[in-house]
Design a protein around this motif. Structure first.
Motif, PDB file in Angstrom:
ATOM      1  N   ASN A 195      -7.430  -6.346  -2.326  1.00  0.00           N
ATOM      2  CA  ASN A 195      -7.368  -4.886  -2.369  1.00  0.00           C
ATOM      3  C   ASN A 195      -6.061  -4.417  -3.003  1.00  0.00           C
ATOM      4  OD1 ASN A 195      -8.023  -2.033  -1.504  1.00  0.00           O
ATOM      5  ND2 ASN A 195      -6.213  -2.402  -0.228  1.00  0.00           N
ATOM      6  N   VAL A 196      -4.932  -5.078  -2.670  1.00  0.00           N
ATOM      7  CA  VAL A 196      -3.651  -4.711  -3.270  1.00  0.00           C
ATOM      8  C   VAL A 196      -3.713  -4.858  -4.783  1.00  0.00           C
ATOM      9  CG1 VAL A 196      -1.218  -5.351  -3.485  1.00  0.00           C
ATOM     10  CG2 VAL A 196      -2.278  -5.222  -1.220  1.00  0.00           C
ATOM     11  N   SER A 197      -4.322  -5.929  -5.259  1.00  0.00           N
ATOM     12  CA  SER A 197      -4.425  -6.148  -6.708  1.00  0.00           C
ATOM     13  C   SER A 197      -5.288  -5.099  -7.397  1.00  0.00           C
ATOM     14  CB  SER A 197      -4.965  -7.548  -6.994  1.00  0.00           C
ATOM     15  OG  SER A 197      -4.025  -8.540  -6.605  1.00  0.00           O
ATOM     16  N   SER A 198      -6.179  -4.452  -6.640  1.00  0.00           N
ATOM     17  CA  SER A 198      -6.958  -3.359  -7.241  1.00  0.00           C
ATOM     18  C   SER A 198      -6.099  -2.120  -7.434  1.00  0.00           C
ATOM     19  CB  SER A 198      -8.177  -3.029  -6.364  1.00  0.00           C
ATOM     20  OG  SER A 198      -7.809  -2.328  -5.176  1.00  0.00           O
ATOM     21  N   LEU A 199      -5.049  -1.973  -6.625  1.00  0.00           N
ATOM     22  CA  LEU A 199      -4.133  -0.839  -6.758  1.00  0.00           C
ATOM     23  C   LEU A 199      -3.028  -1.127  -7.764  1.00  0.00           C
ATOM     24  CD1 LEU A 199      -3.812  -0.120  -2.937  1.00  0.00           C
ATOM     25  CD2 LEU A 199      -5.053   1.292  -4.576  1.00  0.00           C
ATOM     26  N   TRP A 200      -2.661  -2.389  -7.882  1.00  0.00           N
ATOM     27  CA  TRP A 200      -1.635  -2.859  -8.809  1.00  0.00           C
ATOM     28  C   TRP A 200      -2.308  -3.858  -9.743  1.00  0.00           C
ATOM     29  CZ3 TRP A 200       3.352  -0.902  -8.444  1.00  0.00           C
ATOM     30  CH2 TRP A 200       3.654  -0.205  -7.266  1.00  0.00           C
ATOM     31  N   PRO A 201      -2.994  -3.418 -10.798  1.00  0.00           N
ATOM     32  CA  PRO A 201      -3.883  -4.294 -11.574  1.00  0.00           C
ATOM     33  C   PRO A 201      -3.199  -5.495 -12.222  1.00  0.00           C
ATOM     34  CG  PRO A 201      -4.313  -1.983 -12.064  1.00  0.00           C
ATOM     35  CD  PRO A 201      -3.065  -2.019 -11.255  1.00  0.00           C
TER      36      PRO A 201
ATOM     37  N   CYS B 254      -8.128   0.844  -1.543  1.00  0.00           N
ATOM     38  CA  CYS B 254      -7.813   1.322  -0.199  1.00  0.00           C
ATOM     39  C   CYS B 254      -6.302   1.388  -0.033  1.00  0.00           C
ATOM     40  CB  CYS B 254      -8.424   0.387   0.850  1.00  0.00           C
ATOM     41  SG  CYS B 254      -8.052   0.877   2.551  1.00  0.00           S
ATOM     42  N   LEU B 255      -5.778   2.587   0.215  1.00  0.00           N
ATOM     43  CA  LEU B 255      -4.348   2.806   0.397  1.00  0.00           C
ATOM     44  C   LEU B 255      -3.917   2.663   1.849  1.00  0.00           C
ATOM     45  CD1 LEU B 255      -4.014   5.881  -1.963  1.00  0.00           C
ATOM     46  CD2 LEU B 255      -2.911   3.668  -2.323  1.00  0.00           C
TER      47      LEU B 255
ATOM     48  N   TYR C  16       3.902   8.261 -10.803  1.00  0.00           N
ATOM     49  CA  TYR C  16       3.870   6.967 -11.487  1.00  0.00           C
ATOM     50  C   TYR C  16       2.460   6.400 -11.456  1.00  0.00           C
ATOM     51  CZ  TYR C  16       8.999   6.809 -11.091  1.00  0.00           C
ATOM     52  OH  TYR C  16      10.339   7.073 -11.180  1.00  0.00           O
ATOM     53  N   ASP C  17       2.105   5.676 -12.481  1.00  0.00           N
ATOM     54  CA  ASP C  17       0.852   4.931 -12.506  1.00  0.00           C
ATOM     55  C   ASP C  17       1.180   3.475 -12.181  1.00  0.00           C
ATOM     56  OD1 ASP C  17      -1.487   3.606 -12.993  1.00  0.00           O
ATOM     57  OD2 ASP C  17      -1.698   4.265 -15.084  1.00  0.00           O
ATOM     58  N   PRO C  18       0.724   2.955 -11.017  1.00  0.00           N
ATOM     59  CA  PRO C  18       1.046   1.567 -10.679  1.00  0.00           C
ATOM     60  C   PRO C  18       0.663   0.577 -11.780  1.00  0.00           C
ATOM     61  CG  PRO C  18       0.115   2.670  -8.772  1.00  0.00           C
ATOM     62  CD  PRO C  18      -0.021   3.627  -9.935  1.00  0.00           C
ATOM     63  N   ALA C  19      -0.389   0.885 -12.528  1.00  0.00           N
ATOM     64  CA  ALA C  19      -0.815  -0.012 -13.597  1.00  0.00           C
ATOM     65  C   ALA C  19       0.195  -0.095 -14.730  1.00  0.00           C
ATOM     66  CB  ALA C  19      -2.178   0.428 -14.135  1.00  0.00           C
ATOM     67  N   ARG C  20       1.094   0.890 -14.826  1.00  0.00           N
ATOM     68  CA  ARG C  20       2.081   0.907 -15.907  1.00  0.00           C
ATOM     69  C   ARG C  20       3.471   0.468 -15.444  1.00  0.00           C
ATOM     70  NH1 ARG C  20       0.495   3.429 -20.449  1.00  0.00           N
ATOM     71  NH2 ARG C  20       2.655   3.948 -21.029  1.00  0.00           N
ATOM     72  N   LEU C  21       3.610   0.169 -14.167  1.00  0.00           N
ATOM     73  CA  LEU C  21       4.865  -0.370 -13.660  1.00  0.00           C
ATOM     74  C   LEU C  21       4.876  -1.889 -13.866  1.00  0.00           C
ATOM     75  CD1 LEU C  21       5.268   1.769 -10.423  1.00  0.00           C
ATOM     76  CD2 LEU C  21       6.652   1.908 -12.496  1.00  0.00           C
ATOM     77  N   PRO C  22       6.062  -2.519 -13.926  1.00  0.00           N
ATOM     78  CA  PRO C  22       6.141  -3.928 -14.330  1.00  0.00           C
ATOM     79  C   PRO C  22       5.832  -4.942 -13.236  1.00  0.00           C
ATOM     80  CG  PRO C  22       8.340  -3.053 -13.969  1.00  0.00           C
ATOM     81  CD  PRO C  22       7.399  -1.885 -13.828  1.00  0.00           C
ATOM     82  N   VAL C  23       5.486  -4.500 -12.032  1.00  0.00           N
ATOM     83  CA  VAL C  23       5.306  -5.429 -10.916  1.00  0.00           C
ATOM     84  C   VAL C  23       4.195  -6.432 -11.228  1.00  0.00           C
ATOM     85  CG1 VAL C  23       4.808  -5.657  -8.460  1.00  0.00           C
ATOM     86  CG2 VAL C  23       6.078  -3.666  -9.300  1.00  0.00           C
ATOM     87  N   SER C  24       4.537  -7.713 -11.101  1.00  0.00           N
ATOM     88  CA  SER C  24       3.603  -8.795 -11.405  1.00  0.00           C
ATOM     89  C   SER C  24       3.294  -9.664 -10.195  1.00  0.00           C
ATOM     90  CB  SER C  24       4.188  -9.682 -12.518  1.00  0.00           C
ATOM     91  OG  SER C  24       3.395 -10.812 -12.766  1.00  0.00           O
ATOM     92  N   LEU C  25       4.192  -9.667  -9.206  1.00  0.00           N
ATOM     93  CA  LEU C  25       4.042 -10.567  -8.063  1.00  0.00           C
ATOM     94  C   LEU C  25       4.619  -9.909  -6.816  1.00  0.00           C
ATOM     95  CD1 LEU C  25       3.436 -13.411  -6.852  1.00  0.00           C
ATOM     96  CD2 LEU C  25       5.711 -14.116  -7.643  1.00  0.00           C
ATOM     97  N   PHE C  26       3.767  -9.727  -5.793  1.00  0.00           N
ATOM     98  CA  PHE C  26       4.229  -9.344  -4.468  1.00  0.00           C
ATOM     99  C   PHE C  26       4.368 -10.609  -3.635  1.00  0.00           C
ATOM    100  CE2 PHE C  26       2.250  -5.239  -5.630  1.00  0.00           C
ATOM    101  CZ  PHE C  26       3.216  -4.346  -5.197  1.00  0.00           C
TER     102      PHE C  26
ATOM    103  N   LEU D 193       0.833  -1.204   0.000  1.00  0.00           N
ATOM    104  CA  LEU D 193       0.000   0.000   0.000  1.00  0.00           C
ATOM    105  C   LEU D 193       0.868   1.254   0.000  1.00  0.00           C
ATOM    106  CD1 LEU D 193      -2.760  -0.982   2.604  1.00  0.00           C
ATOM    107  CD2 LEU D 193      -2.610  -1.550   0.171  1.00  0.00           C
ATOM    108  N   SER D 194       1.911   1.267   0.815  1.00  0.00           N
ATOM    109  CA  SER D 194       2.784   2.441   0.883  1.00  0.00           C
ATOM    110  C   SER D 194       3.417   2.727  -0.467  1.00  0.00           C
ATOM    111  CB  SER D 194       3.881   2.224   1.927  1.00  0.00           C
ATOM    112  OG  SER D 194       3.329   2.062   3.212  1.00  0.00           O
ATOM    113  N   LEU D 195       3.815   1.680  -1.169  1.00  0.00           N
ATOM    114  CA  LEU D 195       4.463   1.865  -2.463  1.00  0.00           C
ATOM    115  C   LEU D 195       3.475   2.406  -3.493  1.00  0.00           C
ATOM    116  CD1 LEU D 195       7.303   1.388  -3.660  1.00  0.00           C
ATOM    117  CD2 LEU D 195       6.434  -0.779  -4.562  1.00  0.00           C
ATOM    118  N   ALA D 196       2.227   1.939  -3.445  1.00  0.00           N
ATOM    119  CA  ALA D 196       1.213   2.477  -4.354  1.00  0.00           C
ATOM    120  C   ALA D 196       0.973   3.958  -4.077  1.00  0.00           C
ATOM    121  CB  ALA D 196      -0.088   1.686  -4.210  1.00  0.00           C
TER     122      ALA D 196
END
Length: 489
Positions: free
Chosen positions: A259-265, A389-390, A235-245, A224-227
């Protein structure tokens, strides 16, 4: 998006390499590696397990009673040759108070005999020494290595992702364990803990974009903090390459992960492991979201957290561990203070070993309204169905006459989650249903920074502000360090 090209690496398919060291270590590792392969391949029979547990328990009991001053006293009068897994519960518990009081006397060897020295953070008591020897590192890391091999294969196929490690390294095993595991797998890693003064959130986000980092290993709150930091720095989290937390260090419910996946689609959240400085890697994560017990390394018991009565090795209770590797600091009947639920692995599970669901710390149970709630239950009530939710914080007021009153503070992105009023109504209804309390929900862009400290102190200290009593030690520690974790917009 600009990116540094990173060559795909083939998946390495082998258990950790032959260790350097004396013949006794190589002999131990050869037997352990054969047994580990049988475990991973599902070839361990009941007779195999009986032999393994019996031999390893005897070896560890001999080891601690001959080399640990504490266990020599603690198990005085016990005929260790006659103790079996079936009679293990006749031995006394080892507690956190024992570790804090005895310190180096708990060790079965001097720190100079270890490969690496660590200690606990000391946030809720004195820091205790947790050195690891070659046996400890080999056996604990091998479980993580196999877990990650299977996770990466399920998510990325025949290539290795770039891995970002977002956690502390000084006096703490996080950096060394995951450095060793990524090295064994042939994956590139980069240490980018945002709380480090050498990194920070801006640099971490730049490197995620430039290096094409697809896997981030961190505490759940960091997702959440990173989002929030990404939005702050453009930055738009949806355009960053993160695929797996890959998360560890605190409670992470399915509701939180969704909820995290809603912030990082483009990202999913899975457990990296469950463990501690004292007890090493207890369970490792699978692509299903389950944690599976590192069964070769522990005998497990569940006990009533209030009475200590033994409940068996399946079901729900406080986790008690007996470590089966005769390393620098094996613990006998160690009360972890963690409430867990243990069930058999389902058919076709991607990892062997019973499933371990971490419910929360026994000390984090919350008396609220008509209920006593575990951390996971309270987080689920707040976040079920919530998106965008952040961060959140639960504030409890009230007294014996007026009853408990709850305010849930939430940092929401309406463009992701929808109408905040509808979200608040859902949260209030779920809290009313599980605890019989009325709840108000407020939407706030700047939450108390203590909400970001969960993995450093405790979930309860980070998420609950209980005004019904004076703050406990953990809450005070979290308050002291909260400024380090502040993420603003």
């Amino acid at each position: 998006m600009s990116a540094v090209a990173v060559a795909a690496r083939p998946v390495v398919n082998a258990v950790a390499a032959e260790p350097a060291g004396p013949p006794a270590l190589r002999e131990f590792w050869e037997e352990y590696r054969r047994t580990l392969r049988a475990f991973h391949d599902g070839r361990m029979s009941e007779a195999d397990w009986d032999r393994w547990y019996g031999e390893r328990l005897t070896a560890v009991l001999r080891h601690v009673t001959s080399r640990s001053p504490f266990y020599r006293r603690h198990l005085a009068g016990v005929d260790v040759e006659r103790v079996t897994p079936a009679t293990l519960s006749t031995l006394p518990f080892t507690t956190k108070d024992d570790l804090r009081r005895e310190m180096y006397d708990v060790l079965s060897g001097s720190p100079a005999e270890a490969a690496i020295f660590y200690e606990t953070t000391g946030t809720t008591g004195a820091s205790t020494p947790c050195p690891r020897g070659a046996k400890d590192i080999l056996t604990s890391n091998s479980a993580v290595e196999e877990s990650w091999r299977r996770l990466f294969r399920a998510r990325f196929g025949d290539r290795m992702p770039v891995v970002g490690l977002m956690g502390p390294s000084e006096l703490y095993a996080f950096g060394d364990v995951f450095t060793a595991v990524t090295g064994a797998l042939g994956a590139c890693h980069v240490k980018i803990w945002p709380e480090s003064p050498r990194v920070g959130y801006r640099k971490a986000l730049r490197l995620i974009e430039e290096l094409g980092i697809e896997v981030l290993v961190c505490a759940p709150a960091m997702c959440l903090s990173l989002a929030k930091a990404a939005l702050h720095y453009g930055y738009d989290p949806a355009r960053l390459p993160v695929s797996l937390f890959l998360v560890l260090g605190e409670v992470c419910t399915p509701a939180f992960a969704a909820n995290v996946s809603s912030l990082w689609p483009d990202a999913i959240v899975r457990p990296a492991l469950y463990g501690s400085q004292e007890a090493l890697c207890i369970a490792t994560g699978a692509i299903t979201g389950d944690l599976h017990l590192s069964k070769l390394n522990y005998l497990v018991e569940l006990v009533d957290p209030d009475t200590g009565a033994v409940l068996g090795d399946e079901g729900e209770g406080e986790l008690v561990l007996t470590m089966l590797v005769d390393g620098i600091k094996p613990l006998i009947r160690y009360r972890t203070g963690d409430l867990v639920r243990i069930t058999p692995a389902p058919d076709g599970a991607p990892l062997p070993g019973p499933v371990v669901e971490v419910v929360g710390r026994a000390a984090d149970r919350i008396h609220l309204g008509t209920a006593v709630l575990q951390p996971a239950e309270l987080e689920t009530a707040v976040l079920t169905g919530v998106r965008g939710c952040l961060g959140y914080q639960i504030v409890i007021d009230g007294d014996a006459e007026s009853g408990d009153r709850v305010t849930v503070r939430m940092d929401l992105l309406p463009e992701v989650g929808g109408d905040p009023r509808a979200i608040g109504a859902g949260v209030a209804e779920r809290l009313r249903r599980i605890a019989g309390v009325d709840a108000d929900i407020t939407v706030e862009a700047e939450l108390d920074p203590v909400t970001n400290t969960g993995a450093f102190v405790s979930w309860k200290a980070a998420r609950i502000q209980d005004n019904r009593s004076a703050p406990d030690h953990a809450a005070l520690v979290a308050r002291e360090v909260a400024h380090r974790y502040a993420i603003t917009t």
